[in-house]
Write a protein that holds these residues in place. Structure first.
Motif, PDB file in Angstrom:
ATOM      1  N   ASP A  25       0.839  -1.190   0.000  1.00  0.00           N
ATOM      2  CA  ASP A  25       0.000   0.000   0.000  1.00  0.00           C
ATOM      3  C   ASP A  25       0.884   1.254   0.000  1.00  0.00           C
ATOM      4  N   VAL A  26       1.035   1.865  -1.171  1.00  0.00           N
ATOM      5  CA  VAL A  26       1.927   3.035  -1.271  1.00  0.00           C
ATOM      6  C   VAL A  26       1.374   4.230  -0.508  1.00  0.00           C
ATOM      7  N   GLN A  27       0.093   4.239  -0.259  1.00  0.00           N
ATOM      8  CA  GLN A  27      -0.474   5.373   0.463  1.00  0.00           C
ATOM      9  C   GLN A  27       0.077   5.467   1.886  1.00  0.00           C
ATOM     10  N   ARG A  28       0.540   4.342   2.443  1.00  0.00           N
ATOM     11  CA  ARG A  28       1.116   4.363   3.793  1.00  0.00           C
ATOM     12  C   ARG A  28       2.430   5.130   3.834  1.00  0.00           C
ATOM     13  N   LYS A  69       2.903   8.014   2.860  1.00  0.00           N
ATOM     14  CA  LYS A  69       2.604   9.397   3.239  1.00  0.00           C
ATOM     15  C   LYS A  69       2.761   9.620   4.743  1.00  0.00           C
ATOM     16  N   THR A  70       2.469   8.586   5.533  1.00  0.00           N
ATOM     17  CA  THR A  70       2.487   8.755   6.989  1.00  0.00           C
ATOM     18  C   THR A  70       3.560   7.935   7.693  1.00  0.00           C
ATOM     19  N   SER A  91       4.774   4.098  -9.087  1.00  0.00           N
ATOM     20  CA  SER A  91       3.672   4.432  -8.186  1.00  0.00           C
ATOM     21  C   SER A  91       4.085   5.487  -7.165  1.00  0.00           C
ATOM     22  N   VAL A  92       5.285   5.349  -6.625  1.00  0.00           N
ATOM     23  CA  VAL A  92       5.775   6.304  -5.632  1.00  0.00           C
ATOM     24  C   VAL A  92       5.927   7.689  -6.255  1.00  0.00           C
ATOM     25  N   MET A 114       2.533   9.465  -6.773  1.00  0.00           N
ATOM     26  CA  MET A 114       1.796   9.926  -5.584  1.00  0.00           C
ATOM     27  C   MET A 114       2.451  11.138  -4.919  1.00  0.00           C
ATOM     28  N   ASP A 162       3.609  14.701  -3.824  1.00  0.00           N
ATOM     29  CA  ASP A 162       3.113  16.074  -3.958  1.00  0.00           C
ATOM     30  C   ASP A 162       3.763  16.924  -2.866  1.00  0.00           C
ATOM     31  N   ASN A 201       3.696  15.563   0.882  1.00  0.00           N
ATOM     32  CA  ASN A 201       4.270  14.298   1.351  1.00  0.00           C
ATOM     33  C   ASN A 201       5.697  14.041   0.856  1.00  0.00           C
ATOM     34  N   VAL A 237       8.084  10.667   0.998  1.00  0.00           N
ATOM     35  CA  VAL A 237       8.345   9.979  -0.273  1.00  0.00           C
ATOM     36  C   VAL A 237       9.845   9.817  -0.473  1.00  0.00           C
TER      37      VAL A 237
END
Length: 340
Positions: free
Chosen positions: A256-259, A261-262, A282-283, A286, A288, A291, A295
């Motif tokens: 899950d690449v969204q993780r 971010k945090t 993917s990285v 995402m 911006d 984040n 990243v």
């Protein structure tokens, strides 16, 4: 690189843009040879925008009647001579700054190609003269591309500066990052570089920069899994579809690449190259302004090659992100390694 068969230079898209710009500046007409779908027409429009031309007038010689260029003769009885009704696409404003593209020039008949003799040499046809700041460029397929082509007469060949354009993965992925091509296609082309352009004359569909861009538009519509493979085949052919479908299974099973971010330290780093290409794309997509630090923290855990891919994709998509402190530090570190 040299095309020994045609006795001309072969260049990738980034080199081609500089080649064309020099010829435009020197007011010399050019002829770009290249396979169908590699971006000759789109690339020229980018050049025109970068060089301050207001328009690209696309005249396809393969579907142009000789009278379309020279015009239709209309007798002027009172004056005692003939006037010519010219193609309204050709600019008449003396201040105009446009590029006239004679596309598919070698697909025209001998008569149609002969019409281009005076136009390319003198920038004139009959009594029509192209405005001073306008330029002429030509493009067409090679005989080996199996398109509808005719031999270009020697007098026309000798009026042009020739170059062969071939696709290049690095140039294409930079363009793809700037033009919202879906990351799974960018990653796949990086992994299977021979699939950027794979022409087989007996096949109806085949992968090219143009057909892959078409496929990207389809992927954004999120078709059902049962239909997706058939749509890939329709754009890029069966061989591409089989390999890309296998790649998609890997891409869609990524951590899950969204993780990132945090909590970038908790996200697994893949080990096999196929998955690493998918993860890098993917990285980069995402990233911006909110984040970037995290990243970059995750990207440091990737190998040097994939760090460069992430930085390159981010920079191509959004130059402002290159000003991030973590981005600058990693970029400097990579440059030092390259110099050592």
């Amino acid at each position: 690189m040299q095309n020994t068969e045609m006795n001309i230079a072969t260049v990738k898209p980034s080199e081609w843009k500089d080649f064309i710009k020099v010829c435009l500046s020197a007011d010399l007409p050019t002829m770009t040879w290249g396979a169908s779908g590699i971006g000759k027409s789109d690339g020229l429009r980018q050049i025109a925008e970068e060089e301050g031309y207001t328009d690209v007038i696309d005249i396809r010689l393969s579907v142009t009647d000789p009278t379309d260029l020279k015009g239709i003769p209309v007798p002027d009885v009172q004056a005692g001579f003939v006037r010519w009704l010219r193609d309204q696409r050709l600019p008449t404003d003396p201040k105009a700054k446009v590029i006239v593209l004679l596309d598919e020039v070698n697909s025209g008949t001998p008569i149609e190609q002969a019409m281009a003799y005076q136009f390319t040499l003198d920038k004139a046809i009959g009594d029509y003269v192209l405005p001073e700041n306008c330029r002429i460029v030509c493009a067409g397929n090679r005989v080996s591309d199996r398109g509808v082509v005719n031999t270009m007469p020697a007098p026309l060949r000798n009026r042009l500066v020739h170059v062969e354009l071939v696709p290049d993965v690095d140039d294409w992925t930079t363009w793809a990052s700037q033009n919202d091509i879906v990351p799974e296609l960018v990653a796949f082309v990086r992994w299977k570089q021979d699939q950027l352009h794979h022409f087989e004359p007996e096949f109806t569909a085949f992968p090219s920069p143009r057909s892959i861009a078409m496929l990207s538009s389809i992927m954004k519509k999120r078709p059902s899994s049962s239909l997706e493979h058939k749509l890939v085949e329709g754009c890029c052919g069966r061989g591409f579809a089989i390999e890309f479908s296998g790649f998609l299974k890997v891409f869609r099973s990524l951590p899950d690449v969204q993780r990132i971010k945090t909590d970038p330290d908790s996200v697994e780093v893949p080990t096999d190259p196929c998955t690493l290409y998918a993860m890098a794309s993917s990285v980069a997509r995402m990233a911006d302004a909110t984040n970037m630090d995290n990243v970059m923290k995750y990207t440091k855990r990737l190998g040097r090659e994939f760090q460069m891919l992430v930085l390159g994709d981010i920079g191509a998509r959004d130059k402002n992100l290159c000003k991030n402190k973590s981005f600058i530090e990693m970029n400097c570190d990579l440059k030092k390694l390259a110099q050592s």
